[in-house]
Scaffold this motif. Structure first.
Motif, PDB file in Angstrom:
ATOM      1  N   THR A  32       0.771  -1.160  -0.005  1.00 54.53           N
ATOM      2  CA  THR A  32      -0.050   0.023  -0.184  1.00 54.53           C
ATOM      3  C   THR A  32       0.640   1.385   0.145  1.00 54.53           C
ATOM      4  O   THR A  32       0.451   2.413  -0.030  1.00 54.53           O
ATOM      5  CB  THR A  32      -1.048   0.006   1.212  1.00 54.53           C
ATOM      6  OG1 THR A  32      -0.209   0.142   2.447  1.00 54.53           O
ATOM      7  CG2 THR A  32      -1.706  -1.256   1.234  1.00 54.53           C
ATOM      8  N   LEU A  33       2.131   1.116   0.051  1.00 56.79           N
ATOM      9  CA  LEU A  33       3.027   2.363   0.179  1.00 56.79           C
ATOM     10  C   LEU A  33       3.446   2.871  -1.139  1.00 56.79           C
ATOM     11  O   LEU A  33       3.608   2.116  -1.903  1.00 56.79           O
ATOM     12  CB  LEU A  33       4.335   1.845   1.020  1.00 56.79           C
ATOM     13  CG  LEU A  33       3.830   1.598   2.563  1.00 56.79           C
ATOM     14  CD1 LEU A  33       5.107   1.069   3.251  1.00 56.79           C
ATOM     15  CD2 LEU A  33       3.187   2.634   3.307  1.00 56.79           C
ATOM     16  N   PRO A  34       3.756   4.164  -1.511  1.00 57.72           N
ATOM     17  CA  PRO A  34       4.591   4.613  -2.487  1.00 57.72           C
ATOM     18  C   PRO A  34       5.850   4.008  -2.608  1.00 57.72           C
ATOM     19  O   PRO A  34       6.531   3.752  -1.662  1.00 57.72           O
ATOM     20  CB  PRO A  34       4.529   6.063  -2.456  1.00 57.72           C
ATOM     21  CG  PRO A  34       3.579   6.422  -1.122  1.00 57.72           C
ATOM     22  CD  PRO A  34       3.533   5.189  -0.362  1.00 57.72           C
ATOM     23  N   ALA A  35       6.432   3.653  -3.864  1.00 59.74           N
ATOM     24  CA  ALA A  35       7.438   3.227  -4.160  1.00 59.74           C
ATOM     25  C   ALA A  35       8.770   3.830  -3.398  1.00 59.74           C
ATOM     26  O   ALA A  35       9.703   3.054  -2.753  1.00 59.74           O
ATOM     27  CB  ALA A  35       7.810   3.453  -5.680  1.00 59.74           C
ATOM     28  N   PRO A  36       9.002   5.328  -3.269  1.00 59.05           N
ATOM     29  CA  PRO A  36      10.058   5.467  -2.605  1.00 59.05           C
ATOM     30  C   PRO A  36      10.187   5.173  -1.032  1.00 59.05           C
ATOM     31  O   PRO A  36      10.950   5.083  -0.408  1.00 59.05           O
ATOM     32  CB  PRO A  36      10.018   6.952  -2.693  1.00 59.05           C
ATOM     33  CG  PRO A  36       9.203   7.413  -3.859  1.00 59.05           C
ATOM     34  CD  PRO A  36       8.251   6.057  -4.157  1.00 59.05           C
ATOM     35  N   ILE A  37       8.947   5.293  -0.433  1.00 53.96           N
ATOM     36  CA  ILE A  37       8.790   4.902   1.134  1.00 53.96           C
ATOM     37  C   ILE A  37       9.021   3.620   1.030  1.00 53.96           C
ATOM     38  O   ILE A  37       9.605   2.995   2.157  1.00 53.96           O
ATOM     39  CB  ILE A  37       7.417   5.492   1.513  1.00 53.96           C
ATOM     40  CG1 ILE A  37       7.259   7.003   1.695  1.00 53.96           C
ATOM     41  CG2 ILE A  37       7.232   4.911   3.073  1.00 53.96           C
ATOM     42  CD1 ILE A  37       5.854   7.576   2.157  1.00 53.96           C
TER      43      ILE A  37
END
Length: 558
Positions: free
Chosen positions: A462-467
């Protein structure tokens, strides 16, 4: 409280491989069940804790609760094994385990799960203590190596293969079935042991050291709870920490005083006069850290640093299984064939140290080929050392204390594992929090507004790629740091094993040794009575019996 155990006539030890393997299958099944309880949920714990709304602290406690109960109860089960019916004790421990497993599968919160895992741990403590004690009853030390190899193989499959099975179950039918899967194995073990295990119970006055048991359990529990909570719920140097540490030390000090005076101490202090015993204890602690810590935190590495599913996480630990399996079986056979054990244990402790150090270099993007090699080396070291520590202790102590001595080795191994997992979990949580928040800040995101917490188990999908990359990198580095913590302990194990007395493995089972002792004692009584009655042959007979008994004991251990 003093009672007298029931007595059965000593039966002849098994003489054929079939007579050994049939009851041994029930013992191995029981040990498989005990270890499966601790490991089958490790690959699915991230999902379990997320479903139950838990945190990193809850994650560690689900594992620690079982290890704590196992650790505290192991020496008590071991002492009971020296005092009463061992077959009945094994079956009782299996029943307790079955009940705990069934209730754990019904848990609706992290707190409920932890409570029922404690019940599982109590049953597992009995199996951990008793299986190897009964093996000493039916197999002489010289032959025990090959069967210890089989036990090591079972432990390898359960300890490291458990996460694989747990991952498959979680991905297919749901995580609750991780707790139900061991129940049929436990029931099968009870039936097999009832039908095939026949060992004598020796007549003996029984005095149960209740005060010693309470003090040991209280001191160890308080110590382990402190290790588990310090750094998260309160600071290591806080007043709460000081109170808990002082309380644990006082309880354990009182336990030592009680054990020195007790008629039947839970852990006889005289055992520590045996060089083999206390050196094996030192070595077993580091093995416990390696065995329990790797199975717990490798799953987190595979899922949270490498983005794998629970099933994939279990599959990726196969090199560890292979290392333990091959080394325990092969070295067990070699020890039984040659009678030599020390060189292989020294080599194993060195491999364990190297493997832990190599695992301390992994990161979230380390080649899987390298990770596999590191796991195999570490597993080979564990397999060569773990069960053989029990073997050499059983070979070096009085056969009447085999239950207590064997359980003590398992106790300190579990103690090391429990403290290791707790300390590793605390370090892991602290390091992840720091690394995640620092990583998010470097992305130009205010950590307080990112919604990311280093203490919570994240859902990577569920997290954005950078995070997501920040979190994977944090877990990769933090898990590596956890392995490095165990390296100094592994070095200590090398030193301890190197100084173990190189005693020859005996050729008689504990049942045979006890029967010889009883026969010699009876002969001495008869000779003494004859001497008192004025029979001139009495003194000569008495001297001959003493000499025969002393030479037989020396020959069996020289």
């Amino acid at each position: 409280m003093t009672t007298e155990t029931t007595t059965t006539a000593p039966s002849a030890p098994p003489t054929t491989k079939r007579q050994v393997l049939v009851p041994l299958s029930g013992l191995l099944l029981g040990m498989f069940v005990a270890l499966l309880a601790s490991t089958v949920v490790s690959s699915s714990l991230p999902k379990i804790i997320a479903d139950l709304g838990g945190s990193q602290s809850g994650y560690t406690w689900v594992i620690t609760a079982t290890l704590l109960a196992t650790t505290v109860s192991t020496p008590i089960w071991g002492k009971l094994a020296d005092l009463t019916n061992r077959k009945l004790l094994i079956q009782l421990s299996l029943i307790i385990f079955v009940v705990g497993s069934g209730l754990a599968g019904l848990s609706q919160s992290t707190e409920m799960l932890i409570f029922f895992r404690v019940l599982q741990g109590l049953g597992a403590g009995g199996l951990t203590a008793l299986v190897q004690v009964v093996m000493a009853d039916i197999i002489p030390p010289r032959d025990r190596g090959r069967y210890m190899g089989l036990l090591g193989a079972i432990m390898a499959v359960a300890t490291v293969g458990g996460p694989l099975l747990g991952g498959v179950i979680t991905d297919s039918v749901g995580w609750r079935w991780n707790f139900y899967i061991a129940v049929p194995f436990a029931i099968a073990a009870i039936i097999v042991l009832q039908r095939t295990l026949h060992i004598p119970t020796h007549k003996r006055k029984v005095t149960i050291d209740y005060l010693g048991a309470v003090l040991i359990a209280g001191g160890v529990s308080l110590l382990l709870i402190w290790v588990s909570l310090a750094g998260n719920d309160f600071d290591w140097g806080s007043a709460t920490s000081i109170i808990m540490v002082v309380g644990a030390v006082l309880l354990l000090a009182l336990a030592v005083l009680v054990e020195l005076k007790a008629k039947e101490p839970i852990i006889p202090m005289t055992l520590f006069k045996n060089r083999t015993f206390w050196l094996a204890i030192v070595a077993s602690i580091s093995v416990g850290v390696a065995m329990f810590g790797t199975s717990v935190f490798l799953s987190q590495y595979m899922q949270l640093a490498r983005g794998k599913t629970p099933t994939e996480s279990g599959l990726l630990t196969i090199p560890m299984i292979a290392g333990v399996l091959l080394s325990s079986v092969v070295i067990g056979q070699v020890i039984s064939r040659t009678g030599k054990w020390k060189r292989y244990m020294v080599i194993g402790s060195i491999l364990l140290t190297i493997g832990l150090a190599l695992m301390g270099t992994i990161r979230y993007d380390t080649s899987f080929a390298l990770v596999f090699v590191y796991m195999f080396v570490m597993g080979a070291g564990v397999g060569m050392v773990m069960q053989n520590l029990v073997l050499i202790v059983q070979n070096a102590v009085d056969p009447r204390q085999i239950g207590t001595a064997s359980a003590s080795v398992a106790f300190f191994r579990s103690l090391g594992g429990t403290i290791g997992v707790s300390v590793m979990g605390a370090v892991l949580g602290s390091r992840i929090t720091t690394l995640v928040l620092d990583g998010v800040a470097k992305l130009g995101i205010d950590p307080s507004k990112s919604g990311i917490s280093g203490g919570a188990i994240p859902n990577l999908s569920t997290l954005p790629a950078p995070i997501r990359t920040v979190i994977e990198s944090a877990y990769g580095e933090a898990v590596a740091d956890v392995f490095l913590i165990a390296v100094p302990l592994a070095i200590i194990s090398i030193i301890a094993i190197s100084f173990l007395p190189n005693l020859k493995l005996g050729s008689k089972t504990s049942v045979e040794q006890i029967a010889e002792q009883e026969s010699a004692a009876e002969a001495l009584i008869v000779a003494s009575a004859a001497e008192i009655a004025g029979d001139p042959a009495g003194e000569t007979l008495q001297e001959e019996e003493r000499a025969r008994h002393d030479s037989a004991g020396a020959a069996d251990r020289s």
